[in-house]
Scaffold this motif. Structure first.
Motif, mmCIF file in Angstrom:
data_model
loop_
_atom_site.group_PDB
_atom_site.id
_atom_site.type_symbol
_atom_site.label_atom_id
_atom_site.label_comp_id
_atom_site.label_asym_id
_atom_site.label_seq_id
_atom_site.Cartn_x
_atom_site.Cartn_y
_atom_site.Cartn_z
ATOM 1 N N LEU A 136 49.754 36.470 40.024
ATOM 2 C CA LEU A 136 48.703 35.732 40.701
ATOM 3 C C LEU A 136 48.366 36.510 41.956
ATOM 4 C CD1 LEU A 136 46.941 33.206 40.973
ATOM 5 C CD2 LEU A 136 48.845 32.137 42.169
ATOM 6 N N VAL A 137 47.099 36.861 42.115
ATOM 7 C CA VAL A 137 46.674 37.625 43.288
ATOM 8 C C VAL A 137 46.538 36.651 44.451
ATOM 9 C CG1 VAL A 137 44.977 39.219 44.248
ATOM 10 C CG2 VAL A 137 45.435 39.230 41.771
ATOM 11 N N ALA A 138 47.460 36.745 45.411
ATOM 12 C CA ALA A 138 47.513 35.809 46.535
ATOM 13 C C ALA A 138 46.612 36.242 47.686
ATOM 14 C CB ALA A 138 48.947 35.652 47.023
ATOM 15 N N ALA A 198 41.751 37.980 45.382
ATOM 16 C CA ALA A 198 42.551 36.767 45.593
ATOM 17 C C ALA A 198 42.079 35.639 44.685
ATOM 18 C CB ALA A 198 42.489 36.333 47.048
ATOM 19 N N GLY A 199 43.044 34.936 44.098
ATOM 20 C CA GLY A 199 42.774 33.810 43.227
ATOM 21 C C GLY A 199 42.805 34.163 41.753
ATOM 22 N N GLY A 242 38.649 47.382 35.425
ATOM 23 C CA GLY A 242 39.029 45.987 35.208
ATOM 24 C C GLY A 242 40.025 45.482 36.233
ATOM 25 N N ASN A 243 41.053 44.765 35.748
ATOM 26 C CA ASN A 243 42.051 44.158 36.636
ATOM 27 C C ASN A 243 42.784 45.174 37.493
ATOM 28 O OD1 ASN A 243 41.585 41.507 35.802
ATOM 29 N ND2 ASN A 243 42.976 41.707 34.078
ATOM 30 N N THR A 262 48.486 41.241 47.705
ATOM 31 C CA THR A 262 49.791 40.647 47.461
ATOM 32 C C THR A 262 49.745 39.935 46.113
ATOM 33 O OG1 THR A 262 50.115 40.294 49.834
ATOM 34 C CG2 THR A 262 51.543 39.051 48.354
ATOM 35 N N LEU A 263 50.702 40.264 45.254
ATOM 36 C CA LEU A 263 50.785 39.693 43.916
ATOM 37 C C LEU A 263 52.059 38.852 43.795
ATOM 38 C CD1 LEU A 263 50.097 43.047 42.048
ATOM 39 C CD2 LEU A 263 48.424 41.238 42.465
#
Length: 97
Positions: A4-6, A11-12, A30-31, A91-92
């Protein structure tokens, strides 16, 4: 398993992690670009699933380093749900599916 990308430009977002290495970096698509995070190296880090509940993160000789739970890593490192990975401005949070 996934992340989850914090914080950071993406983010989100929730990014799935599987057995195929997911490479993060400016030159990825992409990601892997993490929303075009400007602090990423061209090929910054990779993350891949080892087995359910365990993944491997590796720094790819990035300029700014890869951090797991606030420690800079210098070798491939196993991560589990609850661990935090920081690359560039992102942050992941490692999460279960």
């Amino acid at each position: 398993m996934g992340v989850l990308v914090a914080t950071g430009p993406a983010a989100g977002n929730r990014i799935p992690v599987d057995y195929e290495p997911l490479v993060f970096g400016r030159s990825e698509r992409g990601n892997g670009t993490l929303g075009d995070d400007p602090e990423l190296s061209r090929r910054h880090a990779c993350l891949s699933l080892l087995e359910p509940g365990r993944a491997l993160v590796e720094d790819l000789d990035s300029t700014n380093g890869t951090f797991v739970n606030d420690r800079r890593i210098d070798a491939p490192t196993i991560v589990r749900a609850g661990d935090v990975i920081r690359i560039g401005n992102t942050t992941l949070h490692v999460v279960e599916p």
